[in-house]
Design a protein around this motif. Structure first.
Motif, short mmCIF file in Angstrom:
data_model
loop_
_atom_site.label_atom_id
_atom_site.label_comp_id
_atom_site.label_asym_id
_atom_site.label_seq_id
_atom_site.Cartn_x
_atom_site.Cartn_y
_atom_site.Cartn_z
N LYS A 137 -26.68 -72.72 22.11
CA LYS A 137 -25.40 -72.09 22.41
C LYS A 137 -24.83 -72.60 23.73
N LYS A 138 -25.70 -72.82 24.70
CA LYS A 138 -25.26 -73.33 26.00
C LYS A 138 -24.68 -74.75 25.85
N ALA A 139 -25.36 -75.60 25.04
CA ALA A 139 -24.89 -76.96 24.83
C ALA A 139 -23.55 -76.96 24.10
N ILE A 140 -23.40 -76.08 23.10
CA ILE A 140 -22.14 -75.97 22.37
C ILE A 140 -21.01 -75.54 23.30
N ALA A 141 -21.29 -74.54 24.12
CA ALA A 141 -20.28 -74.05 25.06
C ALA A 141 -19.87 -75.16 26.04
N LYS A 142 -20.85 -75.93 26.49
CA LYS A 142 -20.54 -77.03 27.42
C LYS A 142 -19.67 -78.08 26.74
N GLU A 144 -17.72 -77.66 24.13
CA GLU A 144 -16.38 -77.10 23.90
C GLU A 144 -15.57 -77.11 25.19
N GLY A 145 -16.21 -76.82 26.30
CA GLY A 145 -15.53 -76.84 27.59
C GLY A 145 -15.05 -78.24 27.95
N GLU A 146 -15.91 -79.23 27.71
CA GLU A 146 -15.52 -80.62 28.00
C GLU A 146 -14.38 -81.06 27.08
N ALA A 147 -14.44 -80.67 25.80
CA ALA A 147 -13.38 -81.02 24.86
C ALA A 147 -12.05 -80.39 25.29
N GLN A 148 -12.10 -79.14 25.72
CA GLN A 148 -10.88 -78.47 26.20
C GLN A 148 -10.32 -79.20 27.42
N SER A 149 -11.22 -79.64 28.29
CA SER A 149 -10.79 -80.35 29.50
C SER A 149 -10.10 -81.67 29.15
N ILE A 150 -10.69 -82.43 28.23
CA ILE A 150 -10.11 -83.71 27.81
C ILE A 150 -8.74 -83.48 27.16
N LEU A 151 -8.66 -82.44 26.32
CA LEU A 151 -7.41 -82.12 25.66
C LEU A 151 -6.33 -81.76 26.67
N LYS A 152 -6.67 -80.97 27.66
CA LYS A 152 -5.69 -80.57 28.69
C LYS A 152 -5.19 -81.79 29.46
N VAL A 153 -6.12 -82.70 29.81
CA VAL A 153 -5.73 -83.92 30.53
C VAL A 153 -4.79 -84.76 29.66
N ALA A 154 -5.13 -84.90 28.37
CA ALA A 154 -4.29 -85.70 27.46
C ALA A 154 -2.91 -85.06 27.30
N GLN A 155 -2.86 -83.73 27.17
CA GLN A 155 -1.57 -83.05 27.04
C GLN A 155 -0.74 -83.22 28.31
N ALA A 156 -1.40 -83.13 29.46
CA ALA A 156 -0.67 -83.32 30.72
C ALA A 156 -0.15 -84.74 30.83
N GLN A 157 -0.95 -85.72 30.42
CA GLN A 157 -0.53 -87.13 30.48
C GLN A 157 0.65 -87.37 29.53
N ALA A 158 0.58 -86.79 28.34
CA ALA A 158 1.66 -86.95 27.36
C ALA A 158 2.96 -86.36 27.90
N LYS A 159 2.84 -85.19 28.51
CA LYS A 159 4.04 -84.56 29.08
C LYS A 159 4.61 -85.41 30.22
N ALA A 160 3.70 -85.96 31.04
CA ALA A 160 4.17 -86.82 32.13
C ALA A 160 4.86 -88.05 31.57
N ASN A 161 4.32 -88.61 30.50
CA ASN A 161 4.95 -89.79 29.88
C ASN A 161 6.33 -89.44 29.30
N GLN A 162 6.45 -88.23 28.70
CA GLN A 162 7.75 -87.79 28.17
C GLN A 162 8.77 -87.67 29.30
#
Length: 183
Positions: A137-142, A144-162
């Motif tokens: 469960k700890k590994a899954i949570a970690k 998921e947290g890393e995936a959320q972080s990557i997604l947030k960075v990608a969304q921020a980069q996409a918005k900056a590009n727009q």
């Protein structure tokens, strides 16, 4: 030693200590009833009643129960039963206590110890399973947290590009060309 049997007929024994005294107000009654000194009363009468109480209680339980959950209850039962019998006559039972562990036949004791060992191993395995589940469960949570972080960075980069793409106009492009032109 008090000798008794479990409900299956397995013979057990244990050493017990009995402490008693005569109620001062009933000393004459004790002497008239027993015509013996206190030590003899304990050895001849109280001892037999203690043993009978052990027999009565133990005959309702298995060796496993006598060895574990019923051991102290049995002692309390014996003390209460014997105290009740002698209290009215002036003999006060102060305490009845184990002086030794309850002894069982060797093969029974070995089986009890093996059962306890198996139970402890099973509990340990259960703990290991719970630990492995917690680690998973700890590994899954970690992850998921890393995936959320990557997604947030990608969304921020996409918005900056727009925003950057929206700010580029033909006038700006011409200005930058002129700025770089050196003739």
């Amino acid at each position: 030693a008090m000798v008794f049997q479990d409900k299956g007929g397995i013979v057990c024994d244990v050493d017990v200590a009995v402490s008693a005294h005569v109620d001062a107000e009933k000393a004459a009654l004790v002497f008239q009833t027993y015509l013996k000194e206190m030590m003899e009363i304990v050895k001849m009468y109280v001892r037999q009643d203690v043993n009978n109480a052990f027999v009565e209680y133990s005959s309702k339980y298995s060796v496993d129960e006598i060895y574990s959950s019923e051991k102290m209850k049995m002692l309390s039962f014996v003390k209460e039963k014997v105290s009740a019998k002698y209290g009215a006559s002036g003999v006060v039972i102060d305490d009845i206590a184990y002086k030794s562990n309850i002894r069982f036949p060797n093969e029974v004791e070995a089986a009890i110890k093996a059962k306890i060992g198996a139970t402890q191993i099973a509990l340990q395995k259960e703990q290991e399973v719970m630990q492995a589940e917690a680690d998973a469960k700890k590994a899954i949570a970690k992850a998921e947290g890393e995936a959320q972080s990557i997604l947030k960075v990608a969304q921020a980069q996409a918005k900056a590009n727009q925003i950057l793409a929206a700010s580029i106009t033909p006038t700006l492009v011409n200005y930058k060309l002129v700025e770089k032109w050196n003739g």
